[in-house]
Design a protein around this motif. Structure first.
Motif, PDB file in Angstrom:
ATOM      1  N   VAL A 100      25.308  43.073  29.190  1.00 36.66           N
ATOM      2  CA  VAL A 100      27.006  43.120  30.261  1.00 36.66           C
ATOM      3  C   VAL A 100      26.464  44.253  30.910  1.00 36.66           C
ATOM      4  N   SER A 101      25.980  45.354  30.908  1.00 39.42           N
ATOM      5  CA  SER A 101      26.073  46.842  32.201  1.00 39.42           C
ATOM      6  C   SER A 101      26.008  45.721  33.598  1.00 39.42           C
ATOM      7  N   GLY A 102      25.033  45.184  33.575  1.00 41.67           N
ATOM      8  CA  GLY A 102      24.675  43.822  34.428  1.00 41.67           C
ATOM      9  C   GLY A 102      26.013  42.720  35.234  1.00 41.67           C
ATOM     10  N   LEU A 103      26.268  42.206  33.899  1.00 39.95           N
ATOM     11  CA  LEU A 103      27.382  41.310  34.095  1.00 39.95           C
ATOM     12  C   LEU A 103      28.760  41.789  34.489  1.00 39.95           C
ATOM     13  N   ILE A 104      28.888  42.903  34.275  1.00 41.42           N
ATOM     14  CA  ILE A 104      30.718  43.914  34.736  1.00 41.42           C
ATOM     15  C   ILE A 104      29.781  44.121  36.298  1.00 41.42           C
ATOM     16  N   ILE A 105      29.334  43.951  37.385  1.00 41.56           N
ATOM     17  CA  ILE A 105      29.007  44.603  38.089  1.00 41.56           C
ATOM     18  C   ILE A 105      28.912  42.878  39.003  1.00 41.56           C
ATOM     19  N   ILE A 106      28.185  41.974  38.168  1.00 43.64           N
ATOM     20  CA  ILE A 106      28.315  40.358  38.956  1.00 43.64           C
ATOM     21  C   ILE A 106      30.067  40.304  38.828  1.00 43.64           C
ATOM     22  N   LYS A 107      30.541  40.435  38.019  1.00 42.71           N
ATOM     23  CA  LYS A 107      32.068  40.109  37.214  1.00 42.71           C
ATOM     24  C   LYS A 107      33.072  40.375  38.731  1.00 42.71           C
ATOM     25  N   LEU A 108      32.334  41.505  38.816  1.00 42.69           N
ATOM     26  CA  LEU A 108      33.287  42.073  40.019  1.00 42.69           C
ATOM     27  C   LEU A 108      33.379  41.819  41.234  1.00 42.69           C
ATOM     28  N   ALA A 109      31.614  41.369  41.715  1.00 41.74           N
ATOM     29  CA  ALA A 109      31.847  40.585  42.449  1.00 41.74           C
ATOM     30  C   ALA A 109      31.793  39.529  42.624  1.00 41.74           C
ATOM     31  N   GLY A 110      32.265  38.944  42.037  1.00 42.17           N
ATOM     32  CA  GLY A 110      32.508  37.354  42.240  1.00 42.17           C
ATOM     33  C   GLY A 110      33.962  37.524  42.183  1.00 42.17           C
ATOM     34  N   THR A 111      34.815  38.348  41.264  1.00 39.65           N
ATOM     35  CA  THR A 111      36.026  38.612  41.502  1.00 39.65           C
ATOM     36  C   THR A 111      36.808  38.967  42.354  1.00 39.65           C
ATOM     37  N   THR A 112      35.836  39.934  42.704  1.00 42.83           N
ATOM     38  CA  THR A 112      36.838  40.763  44.295  1.00 42.83           C
ATOM     39  C   THR A 112      36.704  39.833  45.293  1.00 42.83           C
ATOM     40  N   ARG A 113      36.085  39.044  45.417  1.00 46.34           N
ATOM     41  CA  ARG A 113      35.402  37.917  46.944  1.00 46.34           C
ATOM     42  C   ARG A 113      36.452  36.848  46.940  1.00 46.34           C
ATOM     43  N   ASP A 114      37.583  36.634  46.259  1.00 49.53           N
ATOM     44  CA  ASP A 114      38.377  35.884  46.707  1.00 49.53           C
ATOM     45  C   ASP A 114      39.132  36.671  45.979  1.00 49.53           C
ATOM     46  N   SER A 115      39.870  37.396  45.049  1.00 51.39           N
ATOM     47  CA  SER A 115      40.513  38.947  44.797  1.00 51.39           C
ATOM     48  C   SER A 115      41.095  39.682  46.398  1.00 51.39           C
ATOM     49  N   LEU A 116      39.644  40.531  46.553  1.00 49.36           N
ATOM     50  CA  LEU A 116      40.158  40.796  47.801  1.00 49.36           C
ATOM     51  C   LEU A 116      40.844  40.609  49.766  1.00 49.36           C
ATOM     52  N   ASP A 117      40.192  39.009  49.224  1.00 52.40           N
ATOM     53  CA  ASP A 117      40.665  38.783  50.396  1.00 52.40           C
ATOM     54  C   ASP A 117      42.461  38.354  50.630  1.00 52.40           C
ATOM     55  N   SER A 118      42.804  38.487  49.128  1.00 55.04           N
ATOM     56  CA  SER A 118      44.293  38.058  49.181  1.00 55.04           C
ATOM     57  C   SER A 118      45.072  38.922  49.150  1.00 55.04           C
ATOM     58  N   ILE A 119      44.495  40.468  48.818  1.00 53.49           N
ATOM     59  CA  ILE A 119      44.921  40.953  48.973  1.00 53.49           C
ATOM     60  C   ILE A 119      44.904  43.003  49.947  1.00 53.49           C
ATOM     61  N   PHE A 120      43.622  41.922  51.024  1.00 52.64           N
ATOM     62  CA  PHE A 120      43.840  42.781  52.570  1.00 52.64           C
ATOM     63  C   PHE A 120      44.567  41.175  53.171  1.00 52.64           C
ATOM     64  N   ILE A 121      45.061  40.618  53.172  1.00 51.66           N
ATOM     65  CA  ILE A 121      45.982  39.380  53.863  1.00 51.66           C
ATOM     66  C   ILE A 121      46.761  39.320  53.645  1.00 51.66           C
ATOM     67  N   SER A 122      47.362  40.390  52.227  1.00 54.41           N
ATOM     68  CA  SER A 122      48.885  40.580  51.530  1.00 54.41           C
ATOM     69  C   SER A 122      49.047  41.947  52.573  1.00 54.41           C
ATOM     70  N   LYS A 123      47.981  42.482  52.655  1.00 53.20           N
ATOM     71  CA  LYS A 123      48.332  44.588  52.664  1.00 53.20           C
ATOM     72  C   LYS A 123      48.576  44.109  55.079  1.00 53.20           C
ATOM     73  N   PHE A 124      47.894  43.005  55.575  1.00 54.26           N
ATOM     74  CA  PHE A 124      47.744  43.368  56.813  1.00 54.26           C
ATOM     75  C   PHE A 124      48.772  42.012  57.579  1.00 54.26           C
ATOM     76  N   MET A 125      48.396  41.021  56.452  1.00 55.24           N
ATOM     77  CA  MET A 125      49.698  39.665  57.248  1.00 55.24           C
ATOM     78  C   MET A 125      50.798  39.549  56.356  1.00 55.24           C
ATOM     79  N   GLY A 126      51.012  40.251  55.007  1.00 58.31           N
ATOM     80  CA  GLY A 126      52.080  39.319  54.562  1.00 58.31           C
ATOM     81  C   GLY A 126      52.013  38.830  53.508  1.00 58.31           C
TER      82      GLY A 126
END
Length: 463
Positions: free
Chosen positions: A178-204
């Motif tokens: 699980v210790s490894g999995l939570i880090i892997i899930k973080l990578a997979g989830t943030t790859r798409d979620s961070l994209d939307s957050i950055f677009i929202s923050k800088f482009m609206g």
């Protein structure tokens, strides 16, 4: 992103169930199921509390205008309820279906519930024109999906129920994975979620909606073919436990070949049909440049290349070994998004994700797989094969793009249909003529012959 709280417990529990299921150790399976249930109740509580704590920061994350009369906090709370409700119901029972290679049951239930959800959402928009009701439909069918799944699992596997406690060594093993999995899930989830957050923050917020329309199509297509990879996970785990490395490597190559064949066909369609479809759906005012479509196709290809590799990595339980790769992927994605979005907008976001997928997710992760399991095989040959697959896919997509330009019919809907048929025939025909004499095609054809209907078996045997 709040789903990260689940920490990958489901994958770790499913992995831990393979051996006791093979040995028909019902007592151990019941103990694992009970442990899984307790963990999920805790996770559901954490998600809900963490979600409530995020409410004051919503205005910071979201920039731009919000539709008049719309309370973004109510919409967020409905989504939060949808995210957390499964953990309090019977979501843990899905592990039994996955461990027994019965994902087909899970997918059928999900399909029925999704059809019902979309139908009710459509009615809520058409007749009530209420977006709150539209969103709340998700919660209704999430609950319904869990209740139906629980009923089916209980009737299919009545011998399994929550009882007993797992051994200390099992708990320690699960904690490490699980210790490894939570880090892997973080990578997979943030790859798409961070994209939307950055677009929202800088482009609206409006820019997020436009980008999400395009990304939704990619996610839907990827989700369809990913069903193939997901359905094989338990079978691959069993094969790794019982077969030799040579046999598993040969299967790995065959499955990858077939999977990328389908991916090439999908990309040929996406590159040619993305813009016409978006014109039907959202209109020309909400369409993006064709360069975005090209980047989405590259993104899709890199995702699919990683799917089968990820199935084998998960079946081997190499989550802890992949932890540094996952950390590097998240950090690179965050930094590159910040650098590129300000200068290149949508293209910068996708280019950052493409670089991260290629150099961190694909190359780094492949080294981990070969270093820990496929040690007797050359990774250079593996990379060269994928490079060749990529070049062939690009060439076929370009040929389809050029050839479909000759389809000039005034009726746009008929033109779209004819182009779809033409691309399907051209892409698969070109793939057949390129690979028909190769060993990998002949070996993969034998796999297809075992799963196709009996009437088609003779044709594939001849091939």
């Amino acid at each position: 992103m709040l789903n990260l709280t689940e920490c990958g417990f489901s994958s770790a529990i499913i992995f831990s169930m393979f051996k006791p299921i093979a040995n028909d150790n019902k007592e151990e399976i019941c103990a694992l199921l009970g442990f899984y249930k307790r963990v999920y109740r805790i996770v559901g509580g954490i998600i809900f509390i963490a979600g409530i704590c995020c409410i004051p920061f919503l205005n910071f994350i979201i920039s731009g205008t919000i539709p008049a009369g719309m309370n973004i906090h109510i919409i967020y709370l409905i989504h939060l309820a949808n995210t957390s409700v499964s953990y309090f119901l019977f979501a843990y029972k899905n592990a039994l279906l996955s461990a027994h290679q019965r994902n087909d049951i899970q997918h059928k239930i999900l399909m029925v519930c999704r059809i019902g959800q979309f139908a009710l959402q459509l009615l809520s928009i058409l007749f009530f024109k209420n977006f709150y009701l539209y969103t709340f439909c998700m919660v209704i069918f999430t609950v319904l999906n869990n209740l139906i799944t629980s009923k089916v699992v209980s009737s299919t596997y009545p011998e399994y129920y929550c009882s007993g406690k797992i051994r200390k060594e099992q708990k320690d093993e699960i904690k490490e994975k699980v210790s490894g999995l939570i880090i892997i899930k973080l990578a997979g989830t943030t790859r798409d979620s961070l994209d939307s957050i950055f677009i929202s923050k800088f482009m609206g917020l409006t820019s997020v909606a436009i980008f999400s329309n395009y990304f939704y199509i990619l996610t839907a297509v990827h989700g369809v073919i990913q069903v193939i990879a997901t359905s094989m996970s338990a079978g691959v785990g069993n094969s790794i436990a019982t077969e030799s490395k040579l046999k598993n490597y040969q299967d790995f190559r065959k499955i990858m070949f077939l999977y990328l064949w389908i991916a090439c066909w999908c990309i040929s369609c996406m590159a040619n049909l993305y813009q016409p479809f978006m014109q039907f759906w959202v209109g020309t005012d909400l369409m993006l440049d064709f360069s975005i479509v090209i980047l989405l196709c590259i993104y899709f290809w890199l995702q699919t290349i990683g799917d089968i590799k990820g199935i084998y990595t998960g079946a081997l339980g190499l989550w802890w070994q992949c932890r540094f790769r996952a950390i590097a992927e998240t950090l690179c994605n965050f930094v590159l998004n910040y650098i590129f979005v300000k200068n290149f907008g949508y293209a910068g976001i996708l280019f950052a994700s493409v670089l991260t997928l290629l150099f961190v997710n694909y190359i780094y992760d492949s080294f981990i797989l070969f270093r820990n399991y496929f040690t007797e095989f050359k990774i250079a040959r593996y990379f060269l094969q994928h490079l060749l697959y990529s070049l062939i896919c690009a060439a076929i997509t370009a040929i389809c793009f050029i050839m479909t330009k000759f389809i000039t019919i005034s009726n746009s809907y008929l033109s779209f249909l004819l182009k779809t048929i033409a691309i399907t025939l051209m892409a698969n025909s070109l793939l057949f003529f390129i690979y028909k004499k190769t060993d990998i095609f002949k070996q993969s054809a034998k796999i297809m012959a075992t799963i196709l209907p009996t009437k088609l078996k003779r044709r594939f045997t001849v091939l």
